[in-house]
Write a protein that holds these residues in place. Structure first.
Motif, PDB file in Angstrom:
ATOM      1  N   LEU A  88      39.171  54.782  43.860  1.00  0.00           N
ATOM      2  CA  LEU A  88      38.121  53.761  43.858  1.00  0.00           C
ATOM      3  C   LEU A  88      36.745  54.391  44.076  1.00  0.00           C
ATOM      4  N   ARG A  89      36.692  55.402  44.927  1.00  0.00           N
ATOM      5  CA  ARG A  89      35.414  56.104  45.120  1.00  0.00           C
ATOM      6  C   ARG A  89      35.001  56.832  43.845  1.00  0.00           C
ATOM      7  N   SER A  90      35.959  57.386  43.135  1.00  0.00           N
ATOM      8  CA  SER A  90      35.657  58.046  41.864  1.00  0.00           C
ATOM      9  C   SER A  90      35.120  57.043  40.848  1.00  0.00           C
ATOM     10  N   CYS A  91      35.667  55.843  40.866  1.00  0.00           N
ATOM     11  CA  CYS A  91      35.186  54.797  39.980  1.00  0.00           C
ATOM     12  C   CYS A  91      33.736  54.453  40.296  1.00  0.00           C
ATOM     13  N   VAL A  92      33.422  54.334  41.577  1.00  0.00           N
ATOM     14  CA  VAL A  92      32.045  54.035  41.994  1.00  0.00           C
ATOM     15  C   VAL A  92      31.121  55.191  41.628  1.00  0.00           C
ATOM     16  N   ASP A  93      31.568  56.412  41.797  1.00  0.00           N
ATOM     17  CA  ASP A  93      30.757  57.562  41.407  1.00  0.00           C
ATOM     18  C   ASP A  93      30.446  57.542  39.915  1.00  0.00           C
ATOM     19  N   GLN A  94      31.391  57.049  39.131  1.00  0.00           N
ATOM     20  CA  GLN A  94      31.218  57.007  37.683  1.00  0.00           C
ATOM     21  C   GLN A  94      30.188  55.963  37.264  1.00  0.00           C
ATOM     22  N   PHE A  95      30.218  54.794  37.891  1.00  0.00           N
ATOM     23  CA  PHE A  95      29.409  53.675  37.416  1.00  0.00           C
ATOM     24  C   PHE A  95      28.230  53.322  38.326  1.00  0.00           C
ATOM     25  N   GLY A  96      28.102  53.972  39.480  1.00  0.00           N
ATOM     26  CA  GLY A  96      27.010  53.654  40.387  1.00  0.00           C
ATOM     27  C   GLY A  96      27.442  52.674  41.462  1.00  0.00           C
ATOM     28  N   GLU A  97      26.613  52.515  42.467  1.00  0.00           N
ATOM     29  CA  GLU A  97      26.994  51.690  43.618  1.00  0.00           C
ATOM     30  C   GLU A  97      26.993  50.212  43.272  1.00  0.00           C
ATOM     31  N   PRO A  98      28.078  49.506  43.597  1.00  0.00           N
ATOM     32  CA  PRO A  98      28.136  48.064  43.336  1.00  0.00           C
ATOM     33  C   PRO A  98      27.357  47.281  44.391  1.00  0.00           C
ATOM     34  N   VAL A  99      27.054  46.041  44.067  1.00  0.00           N
ATOM     35  CA  VAL A  99      26.396  45.176  45.038  1.00  0.00           C
ATOM     36  C   VAL A  99      27.403  44.658  46.054  1.00  0.00           C
ATOM     37  N   ALA A 100      28.689  44.695  45.689  1.00  0.00           N
ATOM     38  CA  ALA A 100      29.752  44.257  46.603  1.00  0.00           C
ATOM     39  C   ALA A 100      31.091  44.763  46.103  1.00  0.00           C
ATOM     40  N   VAL A 101      32.043  44.815  47.021  1.00  0.00           N
ATOM     41  CA  VAL A 101      33.433  45.102  46.691  1.00  0.00           C
ATOM     42  C   VAL A 101      34.233  43.833  46.970  1.00  0.00           C
ATOM     43  N   ALA A 102      34.935  43.340  45.959  1.00  0.00           N
ATOM     44  CA  ALA A 102      35.751  42.141  46.113  1.00  0.00           C
ATOM     45  C   ALA A 102      37.225  42.540  46.034  1.00  0.00           C
ATOM     46  N   SER A 103      37.971  42.240  47.068  1.00  0.00           N
ATOM     47  CA  SER A 103      39.390  42.600  47.107  1.00  0.00           C
ATOM     48  C   SER A 103      40.238  41.345  47.260  1.00  0.00           C
ATOM     49  N   PHE A 104      41.499  41.476  46.847  1.00  0.00           N
ATOM     50  CA  PHE A 104      42.373  40.316  46.748  1.00  0.00           C
ATOM     51  C   PHE A 104      43.735  40.646  47.347  1.00  0.00           C
ATOM     52  N   ARG A 105      44.138  39.839  48.340  1.00  0.00           N
ATOM     53  CA  ARG A 105      45.450  40.011  48.950  1.00  0.00           C
ATOM     54  C   ARG A 105      45.672  41.434  49.465  1.00  0.00           C
ATOM     55  N   GLY A 106      46.636  42.169  48.913  1.00  0.00           N
ATOM     56  CA  GLY A 106      46.970  43.490  49.420  1.00  0.00           C
ATOM     57  C   GLY A 106      45.878  44.524  49.240  1.00  0.00           C
ATOM     58  N   SER A 107      45.009  44.339  48.257  1.00  0.00           N
ATOM     59  CA  SER A 107      43.943  45.331  48.074  1.00  0.00           C
ATOM     60  C   SER A 107      42.897  45.270  49.181  1.00  0.00           C
ATOM     61  N   CYS A 108      42.952  44.220  50.002  1.00  0.00           N
ATOM     62  CA  CYS A 108      42.075  44.167  51.180  1.00  0.00           C
ATOM     63  C   CYS A 108      42.432  45.268  52.182  1.00  0.00           C
ATOM     64  N   LEU A 109      43.600  45.871  52.011  1.00  0.00           N
ATOM     65  CA  LEU A 109      44.037  46.961  52.892  1.00  0.00           C
ATOM     66  C   LEU A 109      43.364  48.276  52.548  1.00  0.00           C
ATOM     67  N   ILE A 110      42.765  48.375  51.361  1.00  0.00           N
ATOM     68  CA  ILE A 110      42.195  49.647  50.907  1.00  0.00           C
ATOM     69  C   ILE A 110      40.746  49.504  50.449  1.00  0.00           C
ATOM     70  N   ASP A 111      40.051  48.451  50.863  1.00  0.00           N
ATOM     71  CA  ASP A 111      38.698  48.207  50.359  1.00  0.00           C
ATOM     72  C   ASP A 111      37.597  48.875  51.175  1.00  0.00           C
ATOM     73  N   ASP A 112      37.977  49.682  52.167  1.00  0.00           N
ATOM     74  CA  ASP A 112      36.980  50.339  53.017  1.00  0.00           C
ATOM     75  C   ASP A 112      36.552  51.673  52.398  1.00  0.00           C
ATOM     76  N   ILE A 113      35.935  51.605  51.236  1.00  0.00           N
ATOM     77  CA  ILE A 113      35.550  52.821  50.513  1.00  0.00           C
ATOM     78  C   ILE A 113      34.072  53.153  50.664  1.00  0.00           C
ATOM     79  N   ASP A 114      33.268  52.190  51.077  1.00  0.00           N
ATOM     80  CA  ASP A 114      31.831  52.421  51.250  1.00  0.00           C
ATOM     81  C   ASP A 114      31.324  51.422  52.285  1.00  0.00           C
ATOM     82  N   LYS A 115      31.065  51.901  53.483  1.00  0.00           N
ATOM     83  CA  LYS A 115      30.685  51.006  54.573  1.00  0.00           C
ATOM     84  C   LYS A 115      29.290  50.413  54.407  1.00  0.00           C
ATOM     85  N   SER A 116      28.509  50.907  53.453  1.00  0.00           N
ATOM     86  CA  SER A 116      27.168  50.369  53.226  1.00  0.00           C
ATOM     87  C   SER A 116      27.178  49.185  52.260  1.00  0.00           C
TER      88      SER A 116
END
Length: 236
Positions: A88-116
């Motif tokens: 997921l961090r590699s994806c963000v590096d590819q496309f630039g910083e998102p305005v938000a990260v939206a996670s769903f159900r189990g993916s809420c367990l791994i959404d801590d990729i950018d604390k800013s």
């Protein structure tokens, strides 16, 4: 909705992973992390509709495949939470910083990729809950084939080897991740649940729990409600 979705990719280790992209011309975009395991397939249409809704409101979005899922060439049995976070961090590096990260159900367990970055969550669930469902599905499937399998036996096997749970190859590392995982505590989180869900939430929206359906389905009202909440919250 007339907006289109485009197939793209992002680099991860020696391969590329696929992702779905909408609204690439917009200045702001949201990273959507799909639910895990079977819930990913059951909610795919809803997430695609969500991306179209966001595009119509001038917000782009990217829905990446996680390593070891869908058409990924990454060995499924080698996947674990840290590998998924790195991807997921590699994806963000590819496309630039998102305005938000939206996670769903189990993916809420791994959404801590950018604390800013803001984190929006729909119906977060503990890893143990997901794991229990997968294991009970395996036990029921084995029973239909005349095999007697217990949860204790599966747990013992999973400590040393990859096991198949509801069609998912889960290695020891991922099994261990799921046993202990809870959605991480972050500073800027908005938790959303469906109406009727008594668990703590910042707000509730109406819609169907598609992750519980036997087959993939859509809910246009739910997709629109999620998009509306994301747009208003990210504008604050």
């Amino acid at each position: 909705m007339s907006t289109t979705l485009d197939f793209s990719s992002y680099p991860f280790r020696e391969n590329s992973e696929y992702c779905l992209r909408a609204g690439s011309e917009h200045d702001r975009w949201i990273l959507l992390i799909p639910p895990l395991f079977d819930e990913m397939n059951r909610t795919r249409r809803m997430l695609a509709d969500l991306m179209r809704n966001l595009d119509l409101q001038n917000i782009g979005s990217i829905l990446p495949d996680l390593p070891g899922t869908n058409e990924s060439r990454f060995p499924p049995a080698q996947a674990n939470f840290e590998i998924w976070r790195d991807a997921l961090r590699s994806c963000v590096d590819q496309f630039g910083e998102p305005v938000a990260v939206a996670s769903f159900r189990g993916s809420c367990l791994i959404d801590d990729i950018d604390k800013s970055v803001k984190n929006w969550r729909l119906a977060p669930v503990k890893g143990q809950n997901l794991l229990r469902t997968l294991m009970r599905t395996r036990v029921a499937s084995d029973k239909e084939e005349g095999k007697q399998t217990t949860l204790a036996e599966l747990t013992e096997q999973a400590q040393s080897q990859s096991i198949n749970l509801a069609g998912n190859q889960i290695g020891p590392a991922l099994f261990s991740n799921l046993q202990a995982a809870q959605p991480p505590e972050l500073e800027n989180i908005r938790t959303v649940r469906l109406e009727g869900d008594s668990k703590p939430a910042d707000t509730q929206i109406s819609g169907s729990p598609l992750w519980l359906r036997a087959e993939p389905d859509s809910d246009e009202a739910l997709s629109a409600a999620i998009a509306g909440d994301l747009v208003s919250w990210t504008a604050q």
